[in-house]
Design a protein around this motif. Sequence first.
Motif, PDB file in Angstrom:
ATOM      1  N   ALA A  47       5.363  12.336  75.268  1.00  0.00           N
ATOM      2  CA  ALA A  47       4.829  13.697  75.168  1.00  0.00           C
ATOM      3  C   ALA A  47       5.264  14.246  73.819  1.00  0.00           C
ATOM      4  CB  ALA A  47       5.366  14.571  76.291  1.00  0.00           C
ATOM      5  N   THR A  48       4.339  14.896  73.100  1.00  0.00           N
ATOM      6  CA  THR A  48       4.657  15.415  71.778  1.00  0.00           C
ATOM      7  C   THR A  48       4.232  16.868  71.648  1.00  0.00           C
ATOM      8  OG1 THR A  48       2.554  14.786  70.755  1.00  0.00           O
ATOM      9  CG2 THR A  48       4.312  13.142  70.732  1.00  0.00           C
ATOM     10  N   VAL A  49       4.889  17.560  70.737  1.00  0.00           N
ATOM     11  CA  VAL A  49       4.513  18.917  70.351  1.00  0.00           C
ATOM     12  C   VAL A  49       4.714  19.009  68.846  1.00  0.00           C
ATOM     13  CG1 VAL A  49       6.825  19.871  70.784  1.00  0.00           C
ATOM     14  CG2 VAL A  49       4.819  21.374  70.821  1.00  0.00           C
ATOM     15  N   GLY A  50       3.811  19.709  68.160  1.00  0.00           N
ATOM     16  CA  GLY A  50       3.964  19.801  66.722  1.00  0.00           C
ATOM     17  C   GLY A  50       2.878  20.615  66.050  1.00  0.00           C
ATOM     18  N   TRP A  51       2.765  20.418  64.736  1.00  0.00           N
ATOM     19  CA  TRP A  51       1.851  21.141  63.869  1.00  0.00           C
ATOM     20  C   TRP A  51       0.858  20.155  63.273  1.00  0.00           C
ATOM     21  CZ3 TRP A  51       1.571  19.807  58.694  1.00  0.00           C
ATOM     22  CH2 TRP A  51       0.771  20.615  57.895  1.00  0.00           C
ATOM     23  N   GLY A  52      -0.372  20.596  63.071  1.00  0.00           N
ATOM     24  CA  GLY A  52      -1.379  19.759  62.443  1.00  0.00           C
ATOM     25  C   GLY A  52      -2.254  20.566  61.495  1.00  0.00           C
ATOM     26  N   TYR A  53      -2.898  19.858  60.579  1.00  0.00           N
ATOM     27  CA  TYR A  53      -3.836  20.494  59.650  1.00  0.00           C
ATOM     28  C   TYR A  53      -5.014  19.559  59.435  1.00  0.00           C
ATOM     29  CZ  TYR A  53      -5.916  22.835  55.701  1.00  0.00           C
ATOM     30  OH  TYR A  53      -6.801  23.486  54.894  1.00  0.00           O
ATOM     31  N   ARG A  54      -6.228  20.116  59.547  1.00  0.00           N
ATOM     32  CA  ARG A  54      -7.458  19.377  59.268  1.00  0.00           C
ATOM     33  C   ARG A  54      -8.204  20.101  58.155  1.00  0.00           C
ATOM     34  NH1 ARG A  54      -9.518  18.295  65.447  1.00  0.00           N
ATOM     35  NH2 ARG A  54      -8.305  16.397  65.768  1.00  0.00           N
ATOM     36  N   SER A  55      -8.644  19.343  57.154  1.00  0.00           N
ATOM     37  CA  SER A  55      -9.356  19.946  56.028  1.00  0.00           C
ATOM     38  C   SER A  55     -10.735  20.429  56.465  1.00  0.00           C
ATOM     39  CB  SER A  55      -9.500  18.934  54.890  1.00  0.00           C
ATOM     40  OG  SER A  55     -10.389  17.909  55.263  1.00  0.00           O
ATOM     41  N   PRO A  56     -11.216  21.515  55.887  1.00  0.00           N
ATOM     42  CA  PRO A  56     -12.562  21.982  56.215  1.00  0.00           C
ATOM     43  C   PRO A  56     -13.646  21.069  55.634  1.00  0.00           C
ATOM     44  CG  PRO A  56     -11.470  23.522  54.721  1.00  0.00           C
ATOM     45  CD  PRO A  56     -10.485  22.453  55.057  1.00  0.00           C
ATOM     46  N   GLU A  57     -13.305  20.294  54.604  1.00  0.00           N
ATOM     47  CA  GLU A  57     -14.260  19.372  54.012  1.00  0.00           C
ATOM     48  C   GLU A  57     -14.429  18.149  54.912  1.00  0.00           C
ATOM     49  OE1 GLU A  57     -11.382  20.169  52.321  1.00  0.00           O
ATOM     50  OE2 GLU A  57     -12.168  21.793  51.117  1.00  0.00           O
ATOM     51  N   ARG A  58     -15.647  17.622  54.924  1.00  0.00           N
ATOM     52  CA  ARG A  58     -15.946  16.436  55.736  1.00  0.00           C
ATOM     53  C   ARG A  58     -16.453  15.311  54.849  1.00  0.00           C
ATOM     54  NH1 ARG A  58     -16.149  17.045  61.632  1.00  0.00           N
ATOM     55  NH2 ARG A  58     -15.423  19.157  61.978  1.00  0.00           N
ATOM     56  N   ALA A  59     -16.227  14.078  55.303  1.00  0.00           N
ATOM     57  CA  ALA A  59     -16.790  12.910  54.629  1.00  0.00           C
ATOM     58  C   ALA A  59     -18.252  12.775  55.041  1.00  0.00           C
ATOM     59  CB  ALA A  59     -16.001  11.660  55.019  1.00  0.00           C
ATOM     60  N   SER A  60     -18.964  11.865  54.409  1.00  0.00           N
ATOM     61  CA  SER A  60     -20.393  11.702  54.692  1.00  0.00           C
ATOM     62  C   SER A  60     -20.662  11.279  56.135  1.00  0.00           C
ATOM     63  CB  SER A  60     -21.008  10.692  53.730  1.00  0.00           C
ATOM     64  OG  SER A  60     -20.347   9.441  53.842  1.00  0.00           O
ATOM     65  N   ASP A  61     -19.702  10.629  56.805  1.00  0.00           N
ATOM     66  CA  ASP A  61     -19.897  10.217  58.198  1.00  0.00           C
ATOM     67  C   ASP A  61     -19.433  11.275  59.206  1.00  0.00           C
ATOM     68  OD1 ASP A  61     -17.175  10.025  57.914  1.00  0.00           O
ATOM     69  OD2 ASP A  61     -17.035   7.937  58.540  1.00  0.00           O
ATOM     70  N   GLY A  62     -18.980  12.443  58.736  1.00  0.00           N
ATOM     71  CA  GLY A  62     -18.593  13.536  59.618  1.00  0.00           C
ATOM     72  C   GLY A  62     -17.112  13.635  59.928  1.00  0.00           C
ATOM     73  N   THR A  63     -16.321  12.639  59.551  1.00  0.00           N
ATOM     74  CA  THR A  63     -14.879  12.717  59.786  1.00  0.00           C
ATOM     75  C   THR A  63     -14.254  13.689  58.786  1.00  0.00           C
ATOM     76  OG1 THR A  63     -14.474  10.819  58.346  1.00  0.00           O
ATOM     77  CG2 THR A  63     -14.699  10.369  60.706  1.00  0.00           C
ATOM     78  N   TYR A  64     -13.073  14.190  59.126  1.00  0.00           N
ATOM     79  CA  TYR A  64     -12.372  15.106  58.221  1.00  0.00           C
ATOM     80  C   TYR A  64     -11.984  14.361  56.950  1.00  0.00           C
ATOM     81  CZ  TYR A  64     -12.101  17.807  62.455  1.00  0.00           C
ATOM     82  OH  TYR A  64     -12.420  18.479  63.593  1.00  0.00           O
ATOM     83  N   LEU A  65     -12.117  15.026  55.813  1.00  0.00           N
ATOM     84  CA  LEU A  65     -11.773  14.386  54.553  1.00  0.00           C
ATOM     85  C   LEU A  65     -10.298  13.988  54.543  1.00  0.00           C
ATOM     86  CD1 LEU A  65     -12.969  13.499  51.909  1.00  0.00           C
ATOM     87  CD2 LEU A  65     -12.334  15.703  50.940  1.00  0.00           C
TER      88      LEU A  65
END
Length: 101
Positions: A47-65
């Motif tokens: 079990a984990t707890v923590g902080w994350g960040y995802r860029s608003p930019e996306r790659a051409s296949d839709g995944t986060y940059l």
Amino acid sequence: MTNQGNEIQTNSELRYNFSNDPYLDTGHSVIFSYNTRNINKSDDEIATVGWGYRSPERASDGTYLWETSLEYGLGSQGDGAILTLQTAALPGLLLKGRYEG
């Protein structure tokens, strides 16, 4: 919330996003997750707890940059920090690194 599983493992994750737009899953978030794995009749759980960040930019296949997280896990194999970093900067290639302390 995401939940994935099969006969070997299950992965559940709940993210609370601090973005002002409720339809976006980018920016800063708090992560809670629970994972199980059963290989060769050996049960592993974490079990984990923590902080994350995802860029608003996306790659051409839709995944986060790029995406990163810093979490603390408590599990059947021990406890400690978990740091992940992934990028899709190269088209068609997702690079992911993970450190478990």
